[in-house]
Design an enzyme around this catalytic site. Structure first.
Site, PDB file in Angstrom:
ATOM      1  N   SER A  13       0.904  -1.202  -0.075  1.00  0.00           N
ATOM      2  CA  SER A  13       0.122   0.041  -0.061  1.00  0.00           C
ATOM      3  C   SER A  13       0.767   1.371   0.212  1.00  0.00           C
ATOM      4  O   SER A  13       0.587   2.198  -0.478  1.00  0.00           O
ATOM      5  CB  SER A  13      -0.919  -0.077   1.245  1.00  0.00           C
ATOM      6  OG  SER A  13      -0.159   0.051   2.457  1.00  0.00           O
ATOM      7  N   ILE A  92      16.165  -8.651   5.907  1.00  0.00           N
ATOM      8  CA  ILE A  92      17.370  -8.064   6.358  1.00  0.00           C
ATOM      9  C   ILE A  92      18.398  -8.003   5.350  1.00  0.00           C
ATOM     10  O   ILE A  92      18.810  -8.843   4.723  1.00  0.00           O
ATOM     11  CB  ILE A  92      18.227  -8.596   7.610  1.00  0.00           C
ATOM     12  CG1 ILE A  92      17.156  -8.470   8.836  1.00  0.00           C
ATOM     13  CG2 ILE A  92      19.348  -8.114   8.110  1.00  0.00           C
ATOM     14  CD1 ILE A  92      17.360  -9.061  10.156  1.00  0.00           C
ATOM     15  N   HIS A 109       9.051   3.153   8.667  1.00  0.00           N
ATOM     16  CA  HIS A 109       9.248   1.985   9.779  1.00  0.00           C
ATOM     17  C   HIS A 109       7.807   2.355  10.497  1.00  0.00           C
ATOM     18  O   HIS A 109       7.781   3.655  10.827  1.00  0.00           O
ATOM     19  CB  HIS A 109      10.324   2.251  10.667  1.00  0.00           C
ATOM     20  CG  HIS A 109      10.308   0.958  11.828  1.00  0.00           C
ATOM     21  ND1 HIS A 109      10.385  -0.367  11.761  1.00  0.00           N
ATOM     22  CD2 HIS A 109      10.173   1.307  13.022  1.00  0.00           C
ATOM     23  CE1 HIS A 109      10.269  -0.679  12.783  1.00  0.00           C
ATOM     24  NE2 HIS A 109      10.026   0.109  13.766  1.00  0.00           N
ATOM     25  N   THR A 141      20.816   2.401   7.030  1.00  0.00           N
ATOM     26  CA  THR A 141      22.356   1.896   7.278  1.00  0.00           C
ATOM     27  C   THR A 141      22.085   0.469   7.823  1.00  0.00           C
ATOM     28  O   THR A 141      21.228  -0.023   7.790  1.00  0.00           O
ATOM     29  CB  THR A 141      22.733   2.942   8.449  1.00  0.00           C
ATOM     30  OG1 THR A 141      21.712   2.631   9.574  1.00  0.00           O
ATOM     31  CG2 THR A 141      22.883   4.205   8.046  1.00  0.00           C
TER      32      THR A 141
HETATM   33  C1  GAR Z   1       3.982  -0.720   6.679  1.00  0.00           C
HETATM   34  O1  GAR Z   1       3.169  -0.526   7.860  1.00  0.00           O
HETATM   35  C2  GAR Z   1       5.496  -0.425   6.732  1.00  0.00           C
HETATM   36  O2  GAR Z   1       5.629   0.556   7.711  1.00  0.00           O
HETATM   37  C3  GAR Z   1       6.066  -1.813   7.586  1.00  0.00           C
HETATM   38  O3  GAR Z   1       5.376  -2.890   6.924  1.00  0.00           O
HETATM   39  C4  GAR Z   1       4.004  -2.260   6.387  1.00  0.00           C
HETATM   40  C5  GAR Z   1       4.019  -2.412   4.950  1.00  0.00           C
HETATM   41  O4  GAR Z   1       2.674  -2.183   4.370  1.00  0.00           O
HETATM   42  N1  GAR Z   1       7.497  -1.843   7.439  1.00  0.00           N
HETATM   43  C6  GAR Z   1       7.911  -2.477   8.385  1.00  0.00           C
HETATM   44  O5  GAR Z   1       7.649  -2.984   9.336  1.00  0.00           O
HETATM   45  C7  GAR Z   1       9.720  -2.373   8.026  1.00  0.00           C
HETATM   46  N2  GAR Z   1      10.355  -2.701   9.234  1.00  0.00           N
HETATM   47  P1  GAR Z   1       2.451  -2.063   2.980  1.00  0.00           P
HETATM   48  O6  GAR Z   1       3.032  -3.172   2.513  1.00  0.00           O
HETATM   49  O7  GAR Z   1       0.954  -1.918   2.750  1.00  0.00           O
HETATM   50  O8  GAR Z   1       3.281  -0.792   2.426  1.00  0.00           O
END
Ligand code: GAR
Length: 213
Positions: A13, A92, A109, A141
């Site tokens: 999304s 990772i 994040h 990083t």
């Molecule tokens: C989002 O909430 C993003 O912030 C998180 O995964 C979701 C992806 O949603 N990312 C992490 O947790 C990275 N550490 P999406 O696929 O609908 O964009």
């Protein structure tokens, strides 16, 4: 014309919000490709229907992280990206990978870093009893969820919130915050100095959505 490549692992999304903002705001940029580490990532369908090249680099097909990251670099470099955008990319990355795209790879994040790095951020925020929560966009990083912070968005935590309700509130914020930050990059408004980000334009790097209920 800058080239973006977006990495996803699932729903996509945020990728969708970025693609839509790029088109509707006529950024001097294009989304050259969407790369997923999962063949079943739902976001791939959106990319395909919007005529964006899609690539799957399935981590299951590689013998270890180094081999997977090398394949990912080969896939990415085909498109010569100016910016690598991690949008829910849940693998990772190796230090070599991160170094290659230093200061030109960002991530969103779902927490106010440095609080709640890692997974299950919304439940952990609820368990900790915080009153505000949010999202952070940062340069990537080698240390997980730790790179220079570019911008943050804040939402309230309300009584009765479940992790899902809070996640949805934060996600709406991400969809506003992430395209805004990417546009700054495209417009050459971001500088990294001593691990801190400076923004050339006089705009706030903080987004409040305290009414986002
Ligand atoms: C989002 O909430 C993003 O912030 C998180 O995964 C979701 C992806 O949603 N990312 C992490 O947790 C990275 N550490 P999406 O696929 O609908 O964009």
């Amino acid at each position: 014309m800058k080239k973006l490549v977006i990495l996803i692992s699932g729903r996509g999304s945020n990728m969708e919000a970025i693609v839509r903002a790029c088109a509707s705001q006529r950024w001097p940029a294009s989304v050259a490709a969407v790369i997923s580490n999962r063949p079943d990532a739902a976001g791939l369908t959106f990319a395909t229907t919007h005529s964006i090249a899609t690539v799957v680099v399935d981590h299951m097909q590689f013998d270890g992280r180094d081999a997977f990251n090398s394949a990912l670099i080969r896939a990415l470099d085909t498109y010569e990206p100016d910016l690598v955008v991690l949008a829910g990319f849940m693998r990772i990355l190796t230090p070599a990978f991160v170094k290659r795209y230093s200061n030109r790879m960002m991530n969103v994040h779902p927490s106010l870093l440095p609080s709640f790095t890692g997974l299950n951020t919304h439940q952990r925020a609820l368990d900790r009893g915080v009153t505000v929560h949010g999202a952070t966009v940062h340069f990537v990083t080698a240390e997980l969820d730790y790179g220079p912070i570019i911008a943050q968005g804040i939402v309230p935590v309300l009584s009765g919130d479940t992790a899902d309700v809070l996640a949805a509130r934060v996600l709406r914020l991400e969809h506003e915050l992430y395209p805004r930050v990417i546009r700054w990059f495209i417009e050459d408004q971001l500088r990294v100095c001593n691990n801190r980000v400076e923004l050339a334009v006089t705009k706030t790097r903080l987004l409040f959505r305290l009414d986002a209920i």
